[in-house]
Structure formats: C-alpha cells, structure tokens
Design a protein around this motif. Structure first.
Motif, PDB file in Angstrom:
ATOM      1  N   GLY A 259    -118.035  66.786   2.569  1.00 34.23           N
ATOM      2  CA  GLY A 259    -118.437  65.457   2.223  1.00 34.23           C
ATOM      3  C   GLY A 259    -118.078  65.182   0.590  1.00 34.23           C
ATOM      4  O   GLY A 259    -117.202  65.679   0.110  1.00 34.23           O
ATOM      5  N   LEU A 260    -118.904  64.190   0.113  1.00 34.38           N
ATOM      6  CA  LEU A 260    -118.321  63.798  -1.281  1.00 34.38           C
ATOM      7  C   LEU A 260    -118.780  64.826  -2.091  1.00 34.38           C
ATOM      8  O   LEU A 260    -119.686  65.253  -2.613  1.00 34.38           O
ATOM      9  CB  LEU A 260    -118.903  62.342  -1.560  1.00 34.38           C
ATOM     10  N   MET A 261    -117.809  65.520  -3.000  1.00 31.09           N
ATOM     11  CA  MET A 261    -117.876  66.376  -3.746  1.00 31.09           C
ATOM     12  C   MET A 261    -117.362  65.796  -5.133  1.00 31.09           C
ATOM     13  O   MET A 261    -116.366  65.658  -5.449  1.00 31.09           O
ATOM     14  CB  MET A 261    -117.039  67.786  -3.453  1.00 31.09           C
ATOM     15  N   HIS A 262    -118.343  66.099  -6.182  1.00 31.43           N
ATOM     16  CA  HIS A 262    -117.924  65.794  -7.535  1.00 31.43           C
ATOM     17  C   HIS A 262    -117.255  67.148  -8.007  1.00 31.43           C
ATOM     18  O   HIS A 262    -117.708  68.376  -7.717  1.00 31.43           O
ATOM     19  CB  HIS A 262    -119.336  65.488  -8.391  1.00 31.43           C
ATOM     20  N   ALA A 263    -116.466  66.984  -8.688  1.00 31.26           N
ATOM     21  CA  ALA A 263    -115.526  68.057  -9.225  1.00 31.26           C
ATOM     22  C   ALA A 263    -115.012  68.079 -10.551  1.00 31.26           C
ATOM     23  O   ALA A 263    -115.020  66.890 -11.156  1.00 31.26           O
ATOM     24  CB  ALA A 263    -114.315  68.342  -8.567  1.00 31.26           C
ATOM     25  N   PRO A 264    -114.966  69.211 -11.506  1.00 28.97           N
ATOM     26  CA  PRO A 264    -114.315  69.056 -12.686  1.00 28.97           C
ATOM     27  C   PRO A 264    -113.104  68.235 -13.079  1.00 28.97           C
ATOM     28  O   PRO A 264    -113.042  67.598 -14.011  1.00 28.97           O
ATOM     29  CB  PRO A 264    -114.574  70.512 -13.257  1.00 28.97           C
ATOM     30  N   GLY A 265    -112.282  68.815 -12.146  1.00 26.19           N
ATOM     31  CA  GLY A 265    -110.753  68.325 -12.542  1.00 26.19           C
ATOM     32  C   GLY A 265    -110.099  69.255 -13.116  1.00 26.19           C
ATOM     33  O   GLY A 265    -109.856  70.573 -13.154  1.00 26.19           O
ATOM     34  N   GLY A 266    -109.420  68.663 -14.341  1.00 25.52           N
ATOM     35  CA  GLY A 266    -108.480  69.418 -15.304  1.00 25.52           C
ATOM     36  C   GLY A 266    -107.334  70.031 -14.627  1.00 25.52           C
ATOM     37  O   GLY A 266    -106.693  70.991 -15.250  1.00 25.52           O
ATOM     38  N   GLY A 267    -106.827  69.819 -13.461  1.00 27.97           N
ATOM     39  CA  GLY A 267    -105.536  70.301 -12.829  1.00 27.97           C
ATOM     40  C   GLY A 267    -105.849  71.661 -12.126  1.00 27.97           C
ATOM     41  O   GLY A 267    -105.208  72.201 -11.521  1.00 27.97           O
ATOM     42  N   SER A 268    -107.293  71.875 -12.005  1.00 27.19           N
ATOM     43  CA  SER A 268    -107.515  73.391 -11.479  1.00 27.19           C
ATOM     44  C   SER A 268    -108.709  73.497 -10.610  1.00 27.19           C
ATOM     45  O   SER A 268    -108.865  74.358  -9.538  1.00 27.19           O
ATOM     46  CB  SER A 268    -107.912  74.314 -12.745  1.00 27.19           C
ATOM     47  N   TYR A 269    -109.673  72.274 -10.977  1.00 25.39           N
ATOM     48  CA  TYR A 269    -111.023  72.372 -10.213  1.00 25.39           C
ATOM     49  C   TYR A 269    -111.197  71.315  -9.378  1.00 25.39           C
ATOM     50  O   TYR A 269    -111.573  70.277  -9.916  1.00 25.39           O
ATOM     51  CB  TYR A 269    -112.094  72.643 -11.224  1.00 25.39           C
TER      52      TYR A 269
END
Length: 648
Positions: A259-269
């Motif tokens: 499903g639609l997942m919000h994620a931190p980002g940053g190249g890793s998450y």
C-alpha cells in the motif's frame, strides 16, 4: 529568569515573490536536497567549486526495486555525476564549463549557469510524480548578438544490475538525452532538451516519459500542496518554511505492494514504516493537510502494525520493512506501543470519521493494554530503549514513553466517548492518565544540572533534549525550570537542541517537539524568538530548505517526518489545536507580540474544511472559525485561555 533572545543566523538564500528561495551565487558552496515521487526519490548534491564551476551529483533511489538482502536499506540506488550529459558543441567547439549564477528551489531545483561569455544553460531537476523516473530539463539560451551553431548529440547510458543482487532479478537503469538536435540559435533564442533517468525490472517495457508533461505535473503538485492548509502571518520566513515543510512531509509516500507507505527517505529508509516517524510524527498531521495519499498512508501504517498486535502482547516490531513483507526488530521495544497509541488516537479524532475511529480503536486499546502491562511499581512505563535506539542511554523507563502514554490515555477518553465505549473503560483510561501524570512527576522530576526539570531515566545526571516532551503533552508542573534548561547554553546550539548537554549531536525532532511545547506552555515571546532563528537557518541558511534528521549521523539528511513536526509546531503549538472529538477541538491560540492577526486557511480536519482566523482587539484575542464565508464559531478571549470548538 528572562531568556536572552537568540541572534538570527546569516542567510545565503533569499525569498522570491513566486514562492521560491534563491541563491545568487558568490563563492564556493555545496549542499544537498531530497525530492520524492511515488516511485522514486532524488537526493541532489549541487554547488560551486573554488573556480566557480558547477558541482552536481544525482543519487536516485528506486524503493520498489528491491536488492538482496531485502532489508531496511535494500532500495536500489545509483549515482550519476556531471559526466552523465550529452556531448554539446557550440560553433564546432565543446561547450565550456558551466559556472552557476543563480540557484532556486520551489519543489524543483533550477540551476542557471553562464557558459562561456555569452551563453546560458539552465537545468531544472525533479522527480516524476508517478513514474520511476527523474527528469532534468535543460535550456540553452543565446545571450550574444550573433547566431550560434549548437549541436546536442544523442546520448544514452544503459546499465543492468546482476540478477543475484535483485529480489526481482535484473534491473535496467537508463540515463537518456531527449530532444537532441542541431540548431542555428539566433540571439535571444533558446533550445531545450532533457535528461531522463529511469529504473525498471528487466522484463518490463521501457518507461515512456514526456519531460514537459512531467514538469507540469510536478509544478501542479507543488502548487496544490502549497494551497492546502495555508499559514498566513506577518513574517514571510515562517509561512514560506511552512509551505516547504508541507511539501516534504507529503511527497515522501511510495506505492509499495503493502500500500501507500510514508517513509523517512535519506537514501536509506524507503518502503518501510516506523512507530515514531510514521505513526507518531507524520500520520496525525495528514488530516489537517487534507492530502488523500497522506491520509491513506496513515491508515496503511496503523494497519501494518496492527498485524502484530496479538493476544500474547509481545512488542510490535521496531519497523516494518521491504514493502510490508518483513520486519526489523533490532532495537527491541522502543516504546513503540506508546508511540502508536499516541498517533492512532489523535489521527482517529482528527480524521472526523467514525469508521476510521472504529478501526483505530482496537489498535489504541491494544497499545494501552501493552503499556499497562509494562508499568512498573513506580507507576511509569518501561521499555527497552527509546526512539534513539540505544544511541544515548534511556534506562529501563524513559520520559518519552511515559509522556506519550499519558497523552494517548487522554485521547482514548475522548475517542471512547465518541464511539460509545463502556463508561467503565473510559473512566479507567481517565484515572490511568491522572495516575501516570502523578507518577511522571514523582519518578522523573528532579534537579538536573541546577535546573528544576526532569531526569530522562533513573540515574540520568545530565540534561537531555527530551525533557521537553512533558510540555508538548500538556504536563506543566516543571514548566519554568524545563524551559530554562532547554534554552540554556548547556542544551541550545546554533542548530537547536543538543541531544545531551555537552555533546555535539543534535536531532531536529527534539527541537521541534520543544518549540511546540514552549508554545503550549504559553511562553509565546520566547517560542517565537527561537522559532524565527530555527526557521531562518533551515530555510535560508547553509543547508536548505527543510528540517533535518540529525548530525553528525546521516549528515543532516532531510528525512520527511521532521517536516511534519515543523508543521505541527504551527497547528498544535502556535494555534494550540488539540483534538477532543471527531468534530471538536480545543484551541489555545498564541498570537505573537507585534502581530495583529494570523490564520490557518483550508484546514481539512475533523471531517470539515474550515479556517481559523485570529486577530487582536486591545488586550484580547478574537477567534473566528469559518466554513467558507460563514462564521461558525466566534469568541473573544484572554491570552492563554482555552476554548472548545464544536464544528456543526
């Protein structure tokens, strides 16, 4: 004791009337920014070297192209430097090096460079809103008084990964120039071409991209986000940073198999969720914004964690990873149940939906029962660690876990009443909240480094940034001493709160919680002094334009949920909005000194769309809640007074 006002930081960037920020290049400097779409994220490192030449590195992350081992960090990532560019000649000679003159940011990064004496090359870089692609639109403009012959040669760089390294086998990556041509460029005229970066499974058809259409789509998405939940105030730095943080909070949502997942980002998450970043920080904000994808991602988040809420009351995983197909449990119980209960209860109330509230109720109930079972003889809630996962000591029971549980219990009272739950259970939650507040004071209240504040855990003797969290949850017994500690030289740095007194490490999330708590405590003048400083540094300083995760860890990555926390400083701190029903909220507004008015426009919370407008009338505050042009609530109150607004 009156706290000294912090000095505003120097600025490298300026605000522009079109909603952008702009750097007029002078001297060497480099920075990085993250931008995301549904199937891709771009971390752009850009700048100017000592000779004035362009620095450019594009790190592209494809969260749904999973690598092996399929763990937290298993999103395919590839970097493309300046060498990835079509060969260009001007009058038969290679085009000279780009020397940037102006860089601007408004959801896209535009770099305008001088090329030789009389040509200009502008790059505009951004992610596709829907496709697994990054686009770089380029324009060469003839600024001379004579015709120039420009030849843009075809270019494509293709790359395939090794089958044994991919969950789905071989991945095909492509960097291709689109719009290559030869043109006699007359004075004042321009020629356009684009670089398109794509990633796909090898068996899938190539991704077709229309660069102009993609740029329009990104521009429209940015503009639409800026129009939602508008913060109007007399200080443009604050409203501009609010616009930018709305975008960063909302854009980092990915279309995963779970499903639609919000994620931190940053190249890793990516394609993964955490109880702090997603359940606690970002999800309770999305109903205010009215972003459909954000609201859906919140539901996905809570549903994913609900799968692990079993009758044996074992801790939920530290995070759910790999598009929801696996977990990471390396940090043990971080107080995750308290984080989820806090976020899910607030999200349920702010959603304004009885259906959503009914779905969230068993999640909140399970989490609160888990916390009850983790309550020690002193009445506070134990956990293995906290959201810093052992980076700093947290003891057997830490201040964050118990404070979050306290707020969750309060929300559960209102949520239970809305859903017609047994009065005995509602009363139990009310009594537990009162008992926990008393226990927090008794167990954590302490003199630390001379301040009448909190120890973070039993045995803690140095000030910690998270002593701010009781203020955020409405616990004011040690307000004065805690605020003095937060803004003392022991904790406050140029980048906000140090995680621990005397240490260089900082995490923006603690600073943003503290700012929210200071406003909640009624210390508006002090809160504004530090909010101004923080906002100017993040929006117009050396590393722009979003809140960051931490330093030195991660190199100040612009993780997404921190931007949601900035927005909540305004909605829940400055405007003092606290959900107390599906269509009701308490409001404790704090109109700063020197401001005659402020407003939140196009709020989409509590099942309604409405505005909150504040104005000053002598020593009183006028509060108007409007649906369209109709005033549905009006009150005149003193500074610090709380009113309850029930929306019709």
């Amino acid at each position: 004791m009156k706290q000294p006002s912090p000095q505003l930081p120097n600025t490298r960037w300026q605000m522009k009337p079109d909603g952008a920020i702009e750097w007029q290049v002078q001297g060497a400097h480099s920075d990085h920014i993250e931008m995301s779409g549904r199937r891709v994220s771009l971390i752009l490192r850009y700048g100017v070297d000592e000779q004035g030449r362009l620095l450019l590195d594009r790190q592209i992350v494809w969260p749904m192209l999973r690598t092996i081992p399929n763990d937290t960090h298993a999103s395919l990532s590839h970097r493309y430097g300046l060498e990835v560019f079509p060969p260009i000649s001007v009058d038969g000679l290679p085009i000279p090096a780009e020397k940037p003159a102006v860089v601007s940011i408004r959801g896209m990064v535009s770099i305008q460079s001088r090329v030789g004496d009389d040509l200009e090359l502008t790059r505009v870089l951004f992610p596709s809103t829907r496709k697994a692609a990054v686009i770089e639109r380029c324009t060469i403009t003839n600024r001379s008084n004579r015709m120039r012959m420009v030849v843009i040669s075809p270019y494509e760089q293709a790359h395939q990964t090794e089958a044994q390294n991919g969950v789905y086998g071989v991945y095909s990556l492509s960097a291709k120039a689109v719009g290559c041509q030869s043109v006699k460029l007359q004075p004042g005229r321009s020629v356009e071409f684009s670089l398109v970066f794509t990633g796909r499974r090898a068996g899938e058809p190539p991704i077709e991209i229309d660069p102009k259409a993609e740029q329009r789509a990104r521009k429209d998405y940015v503009s639409a986000t800026f129009q939602k939940l508008r913060f109007e105030c007399p200080e443009p730095v604050l409203s501009r940073e609010f616009d930018f943080t709305k975008l960063r909070a909302a854009e980092s949502i990915f279309e995963t198999k779970g499903g639609l997942m919000h994620a931190p980002g940053g190249g890793s998450y990516y394609a993964a969720i955490w109880a702090n970043d997603q359940a606690e920080y970002a999800s309770p904000f999305f109903p205010f914004l009215g972003d459909a994808a954000g609201n859906e991602s919140a539901l996905v988040c809570y549903r994913q964690f609900a799968r692990f809420m079993k009758p044996d009351y074992k801790p939920v995983p530290s995070s759910i990873i790999a598009e929801g197909t696996d977990i990471w449990n390396g940090a043990g119980d971080r107080g995750d149940a308290a984080m989820i209960a806090y976020g899910a209860a607030r999200y349920a109330l702010v959603s304004g939906s009885k259906k959503i509230a009914g779905e969230m109720w068993p999640i909140v109930k399970w989490c609160l029962e888990f916390c009850r079972r983790k309550t020690n003889e002193q009445g506070v809630v134990e956990s293995d660690s906290d959201e810093l996962e052992g980076r700093f000591p947290a003891g057997k029971a830490n201040l964050c876990t118990s404070s979050l549980t306290y707020d969750a219990l309060r929300s559960a009272v209102w949520l239970g009443e809305e859903l017609g739950q047994p009065q005995s259970l509602v009363n139990e939650y009310r009594d537990r909240a009162a008992a926990l507040r008393t226990a927090i004071e008794r167990y954590f209240g302490a003199q630390v480094e001379g301040f009448h504040t909190y120890r973070y855990y039993d045995g803690n003797s140095s000030l910690r940034a998270w002593v701010c969290i009781p203020l955020t949850m409405g616990i004011m017994e040690r307000k004065s001493g805690t605020i003095a500690a937060l803004f003392s030289p022991r904790l406050w740095t140029d980048d906000g709160l140090a995680t621990e007194a005397g240490k260089e490490t900082f995490w923006d999330r603690a600073t943003l919680y503290a700012l929210r708590g200071v406003f909640a405590s009624g210390e508006t003048v002090l809160g504004m002094d530090y909010l101004r400083k923080y906002s100017q540094r993040r929006l117009l300083g050396e590393h722009v334009p979003y809140p960051v995760e931490a330093w030195p860890e991660g190199g100040q990555r612009q993780l997404s949920a921190e931007s949601a926390l900035y927005c909540r400083v305004i909605t829940e701190g400055l405007f003092g909005i606290r959900p107390v029903g599906l269509h009701a909220f308490e409001c404790t507004p704090h109109l700063p000194e020197g401001w005659n008015s402020m407003a939140l426009r196009s709020i989409r919370a509590f099942g309604r769309r409405f505005d909150i407008a504040l104005s000053r009338n002598a020593d009183r505050l006028v509060v108007d809640v409007l649906e369209g042009q109709q005033v549905v609530y009006h009150a005149v109150l003193a500074e610090g007074e709380t009113v309850k607004v029930v929306l019709p």
